[in-house]
Design a protein around this motif. Structure first.
Motif, PDB file in Angstrom:
ATOM      1  N   ALA A  64      18.326   9.073   1.262  1.00  0.00           N
ATOM      2  CA  ALA A  64      18.180   8.121   0.174  1.00  0.00           C
ATOM      3  C   ALA A  64      16.799   8.108  -0.139  1.00  0.00           C
ATOM      4  O   ALA A  64      15.582   7.637   0.368  1.00  0.00           O
ATOM      5  N   LYS A  65      17.242   8.074  -2.125  1.00  0.00           N
ATOM      6  CA  LYS A  65      15.717   8.424  -2.859  1.00  0.00           C
ATOM      7  C   LYS A  65      15.613   7.426  -3.796  1.00  0.00           C
ATOM      8  O   LYS A  65      16.324   6.837  -4.040  1.00  0.00           O
ATOM      9  N   MET A  66      14.666   6.944  -3.063  1.00  0.00           N
ATOM     10  CA  MET A  66      13.896   5.616  -4.603  1.00  0.00           C
ATOM     11  C   MET A  66      13.800   5.922  -5.779  1.00  0.00           C
ATOM     12  O   MET A  66      13.167   6.924  -6.438  1.00  0.00           O
ATOM     13  N   ILE A  67      15.009   5.376  -6.521  1.00  0.00           N
ATOM     14  CA  ILE A  67      14.017   4.591  -7.906  1.00  0.00           C
ATOM     15  C   ILE A  67      13.541   4.112  -8.367  1.00  0.00           C
ATOM     16  O   ILE A  67      12.344   4.766  -8.833  1.00  0.00           O
ATOM     17  N   LYS A  68      13.932   2.709  -7.816  1.00  0.00           N
ATOM     18  CA  LYS A  68      13.268   1.569  -7.915  1.00  0.00           C
ATOM     19  C   LYS A  68      13.456   0.741  -7.558  1.00  0.00           C
ATOM     20  O   LYS A  68      14.272   0.323  -6.625  1.00  0.00           O
ATOM     21  N   ALA A  69      12.158   0.296  -6.737  1.00  0.00           N
ATOM     22  CA  ALA A  69      12.445  -0.802  -6.030  1.00  0.00           C
ATOM     23  C   ALA A  69      12.675  -2.171  -6.191  1.00  0.00           C
ATOM     24  O   ALA A  69      12.255  -3.062  -7.740  1.00  0.00           O
ATOM     25  N   ALA A  70      12.541  -3.036  -5.153  1.00  0.00           N
ATOM     26  CA  ALA A  70      13.435  -3.852  -5.639  1.00  0.00           C
ATOM     27  C   ALA A  70      11.517  -4.970  -6.015  1.00  0.00           C
ATOM     28  O   ALA A  70      11.391  -4.839  -5.752  1.00  0.00           O
ATOM     29  N   PRO A  71      12.224  -6.590  -7.249  1.00  0.00           N
ATOM     30  CA  PRO A  71      11.181  -7.229  -6.812  1.00  0.00           C
ATOM     31  C   PRO A  71      10.757  -7.899  -6.242  1.00  0.00           C
ATOM     32  O   PRO A  71      11.541  -8.040  -4.919  1.00  0.00           O
ATOM     33  N   ALA A  72       9.438  -8.217  -5.825  1.00  0.00           N
ATOM     34  CA  ALA A  72       8.863  -8.852  -4.557  1.00  0.00           C
ATOM     35  C   ALA A  72       9.475 -10.602  -4.493  1.00  0.00           C
ATOM     36  O   ALA A  72       9.749 -11.127  -5.622  1.00  0.00           O
ATOM     37  N   PRO A  73       9.850 -11.246  -3.620  1.00  0.00           N
ATOM     38  CA  PRO A  73      10.024 -12.558  -4.029  1.00  0.00           C
ATOM     39  C   PRO A  73       9.094 -13.131  -3.935  1.00  0.00           C
ATOM     40  O   PRO A  73       8.034 -13.133  -3.343  1.00  0.00           O
ATOM     41  N   VAL A  74       9.221 -13.983  -4.632  1.00  0.00           N
ATOM     42  CA  VAL A  74       8.471 -15.371  -5.547  1.00  0.00           C
ATOM     43  C   VAL A  74       7.943 -16.394  -4.071  1.00  0.00           C
ATOM     44  O   VAL A  74       9.487 -16.712  -3.724  1.00  0.00           O
ATOM     45  N   GLU A  75       7.133 -16.146  -3.344  1.00  0.00           N
ATOM     46  CA  GLU A  75       6.735 -17.862  -2.207  1.00  0.00           C
ATOM     47  C   GLU A  75       6.819 -18.974  -2.623  1.00  0.00           C
ATOM     48  O   GLU A  75       5.350 -18.701  -3.571  1.00  0.00           O
ATOM     49  N   VAL A  76       7.331 -20.009  -2.508  1.00  0.00           N
ATOM     50  CA  VAL A  76       7.241 -21.471  -3.582  1.00  0.00           C
ATOM     51  C   VAL A  76       6.419 -22.074  -2.890  1.00  0.00           C
ATOM     52  O   VAL A  76       7.124 -22.049  -1.233  1.00  0.00           O
ATOM     53  N   PRO A  77       5.201 -22.639  -2.931  1.00  0.00           N
ATOM     54  CA  PRO A  77       4.878 -23.063  -1.592  1.00  0.00           C
ATOM     55  C   PRO A  77       5.454 -24.860  -1.491  1.00  0.00           C
ATOM     56  O   PRO A  77       6.250 -25.422  -2.205  1.00  0.00           O
ATOM     57  N   GLU A  78       5.476 -25.148   0.182  1.00  0.00           N
ATOM     58  CA  GLU A  78       6.007 -26.294   0.516  1.00  0.00           C
ATOM     59  C   GLU A  78       5.217 -27.613  -0.599  1.00  0.00           C
ATOM     60  O   GLU A  78       3.541 -27.693  -0.101  1.00  0.00           O
ATOM     61  N   PRO A  79       5.416 -28.835  -0.999  1.00  0.00           N
ATOM     62  CA  PRO A  79       4.264 -29.901  -1.596  1.00  0.00           C
ATOM     63  C   PRO A  79       4.306 -30.551  -0.153  1.00  0.00           C
ATOM     64  O   PRO A  79       4.420 -30.565   0.632  1.00  0.00           O
ATOM     65  N   GLU A  80       2.932 -30.655  -0.163  1.00  0.00           N
ATOM     66  CA  GLU A  80       2.027 -31.622   1.034  1.00  0.00           C
ATOM     67  C   GLU A  80       2.933 -33.102   1.238  1.00  0.00           C
ATOM     68  O   GLU A  80       3.125 -33.646  -0.122  1.00  0.00           O
ATOM     69  N   ALA A  81       2.865 -33.734   2.555  1.00  0.00           N
ATOM     70  CA  ALA A  81       3.043 -35.322   1.973  1.00  0.00           C
ATOM     71  C   ALA A  81       2.977 -35.819   2.225  1.00  0.00           C
ATOM     72  O   ALA A  81       1.275 -35.937   2.343  1.00  0.00           O
TER      73      ALA A  81
END
Length: 81
Positions: A64-81
């Motif tokens: 399998a030859k890489m053509i285009k990498a998947a976008p990196a997942p965006v991490e959403v910070p959890e709101p503080e309580a």
């Protein structure tokens, strides 16, 4: 060092079995030594075989030859309580 393949990467797979030409597609699942590719681009003459395989193929990671990498997942910070 080999490229780390992950779900969502767009890759080119080598021809195998009844497929007479290489194909391109998106990785749906990663196994230890292979990947499951959803075939999206292929040669018209391979269409009956691609349909028979339900547009999916299991390919060795080395083939399998890489053509285009998947976008990196965006991490959403959890709101503080």
């Amino acid at each position: 060092m080999a490229v780390e393949l992950k779900i969502g990467d767009y890759v080119q797979g080598k021809k195998f079995a009844s497929l007479e030409h290489d194909f391109k597609g998106e990785i749906e699942k990663v196994y230890e030594n292979s990947v499951l590719i959803l075939i999206k681009e292929f040669t018209k003459s391979d269409e009956p075989i691609v349909n028979e395989y339900n547009h999916r193929a299991v390919v060795r990671k080395a083939d399998a030859k890489m053509i285009k990498a998947a976008p990196a997942p965006v991490e959403v910070p959890e709101p503080e309580a």
